[in-house]
Design a protein around this motif. Structure first.
Motif, PDB file in Angstrom:
ATOM      1  N   UNK A   1       0.734  -1.287   0.081  1.00 24.89           N
ATOM      2  CA  UNK A   1       0.025  -0.136  -0.196  1.00 24.89           C
ATOM      3  C   UNK A   1       0.680   1.129   0.157  1.00 24.89           C
ATOM      4  N   UNK A   2       1.917   1.160   0.804  1.00 22.16           N
ATOM      5  CA  UNK A   2       2.777   2.360   0.750  1.00 22.16           C
ATOM      6  C   UNK A   2       3.820   2.340  -0.305  1.00 22.16           C
TER       7      UNK A   2
ATOM      8  N   UNK B   1       9.993   5.730   0.203  1.00 21.44           N
ATOM      9  CA  UNK B   1       8.438   5.244   0.597  1.00 21.44           C
ATOM     10  C   UNK B   1       8.563   4.944   1.916  1.00 21.44           C
ATOM     11  N   UNK B   2       9.761   4.403   2.653  1.00 22.21           N
ATOM     12  CA  UNK B   2       9.759   4.305   3.966  1.00 22.21           C
ATOM     13  C   UNK B   2       9.857   5.784   4.852  1.00 22.21           C
TER      14      UNK B   2
ATOM     15  N   UNK C   1      -1.024   4.171   8.040  1.00 22.19           N
ATOM     16  CA  UNK C   1      -1.294   4.102   9.326  1.00 22.19           C
ATOM     17  C   UNK C   1      -2.752   4.576   9.632  1.00 22.19           C
ATOM     18  N   UNK C   2      -3.477   5.108   8.411  1.00 20.08           N
ATOM     19  CA  UNK C   2      -4.764   5.090   8.298  1.00 20.08           C
ATOM     20  C   UNK C   2      -5.479   4.233   7.790  1.00 20.08           C
TER      21      UNK C   2
ATOM     22  N   UNK D   1      -0.829   2.122  13.198  1.00 23.51           N
ATOM     23  CA  UNK D   1       0.314   2.774  13.330  1.00 23.51           C
ATOM     24  C   UNK D   1       1.425   1.622  13.517  1.00 23.51           C
ATOM     25  N   UNK D   2       1.194   0.426  14.127  1.00 24.76           N
ATOM     26  CA  UNK D   2       2.084  -0.327  14.286  1.00 24.76           C
ATOM     27  C   UNK D   2       2.534  -1.097  12.911  1.00 24.76           C
ATOM     28  N   UNK D   3       1.591  -1.141  11.866  1.00 18.08           N
ATOM     29  CA  UNK D   3       1.852  -1.881  10.599  1.00 18.08           C
ATOM     30  C   UNK D   3       2.713  -0.669   9.814  1.00 18.08           C
ATOM     31  N   UNK D   4       2.434   0.579  10.046  1.00 15.11           N
ATOM     32  CA  UNK D   4       3.272   1.655   9.211  1.00 15.11           C
ATOM     33  C   UNK D   4       4.641   1.749   9.724  1.00 15.11           C
TER      34      UNK D   4
END
Length: 302
Positions: free
Chosen positions: A46-47, A86-87, A110-111, A115-118
């Motif tokens: 996604x990111x 991207x990170x 994070x949305x 947040x942990x996944x991000x």
């Protein structure tokens, strides 16, 4: 090269980079990996995938193309750099940093997840970037791969992008002067762009003076990129940008635009584009695409 020709070249390179990233971020395990957790991979993809101009990898590939070296190895280095970029976006968007809800017209990681996944997605992308370059599948001499790893680490770390982000967060309370703003921007934004341009010459085994000319070109357009970004933040809207606009003013953050005004910023952008063109003079017409990139950086609308 005219604007439409440049945009076509940028889109073509972006497509090549997207396909490489899709392959690298697939489900197939590399030697030494135990598993790629599905939830983590969804947040990473996604990111990374499906958006962005891919300007930094474009600069890697076009700098390498000056020496006819824009092959598979250059594409892997370009993809590695995009992983670092991207990170940085994923982490910058977190509530503890810039607290953004929108990136490239979509919910930030994070949305969309949490947040942990991000945090873990960003951590994974940063480390994976060095894996990509160091891997023997990046078919460059071991010494060249080691130099690229070192240069990227320094461009991304405490003396480069991460340090620049720390200065940017502090700028909301410290109110830096012009020299401080330029240093901040050279670190936060310029360091990776400088690396992108120098990396192409490194991949090609170019001469020291050629590497330095491209590195200085990268520094010039890095400053132009951030100045244009600040100008857009001050004059555009969120719908056009694909992210929140007006955040610098809302936070009371000093920028060159807030110090000197919009007209000054536009004149300064013209000077940086001219400087970038002069640095490319030794490469003749072979560097026309990079010259167009400098113009694009200065006049972009998002």
């Amino acid at each position: 090269m005219d604007e439409s020709g440049f945009e076509a070249a940028l889109a073509r390179r972006a497509g090549d980079v997207e396909r490489m990233l899709e392959a690298l971020l697939g489900d197939a395990l590399l030697p030494g990996e135990i598993a790629r957790p599905a939830g983590l991979m969804r947040s990473i993809r996604h990111g990374v995938l499906g958006g962005g101009k891919r300007l930094r990898p474009f600069l890697v590939l076009e700098s390498a193309a000056l020496f006819d070296s824009d092959g598979e190895a250059a594409l892997r280095v370009a993809a590695a750099l995009e992983c670092v970029h991207c990170y940085s976006l994923i982490h910058d968007d977190l509530p503890a940093m810039d607290d953004d809800d929108l990136r490239r017209g979509r919910p930030t990681v994070h949305r969309a997840f949490d947040e942990a996944s991000a945090i873990l997605a960003g951590d994974s992308l940063l480390t994976f970037a060095f894996d990509i370059i160091a891997d023997e599948a990046t078919t460059l001499p071991a010494e060249a791969r080691a130099r690229l790893v070192t240069k990227l680490a320094r461009a991304a770390g405490m003396g480069g992008m991460a340090g620049g982000q720390a200065l940017d967060l502090a700028a909301e309370r410290d109110n830096p002067d012009e020299a401080g703003i330029i240093r901040l921007q050279a670190m936060k934004t310029g360091a990776l762009i400088r690396f992108a341009c120098e990396a192409g010459a490194e991949i090609a085994g170019a001469r020291a003076e050629e590497r330095e000319a491209l590195a200085e070109f990268g520094s010039a357009i890095g400053l132009a990129f951030q100045l244009a970004d600040d100008l857009l933040d001050a004059t555009s809207d969120s719908a056009a940008l694909g992210k929140a606009a007006g955040k610098d003013a809302d936070a009371g953050k000093a920028t060159l635009v807030s110090l000197h005004g919009v007209d000054w910023a536009r004149r300064q952008l013209g000077g940086l584009v001219a400087q970038a063109g002069e640095l490319l003079a030794p490469f003749g017409t072979r560097a026309d695409t990079l010259r167009a990139a400098a113009r694009f950086v200065a006049v972009r609308t998002s």
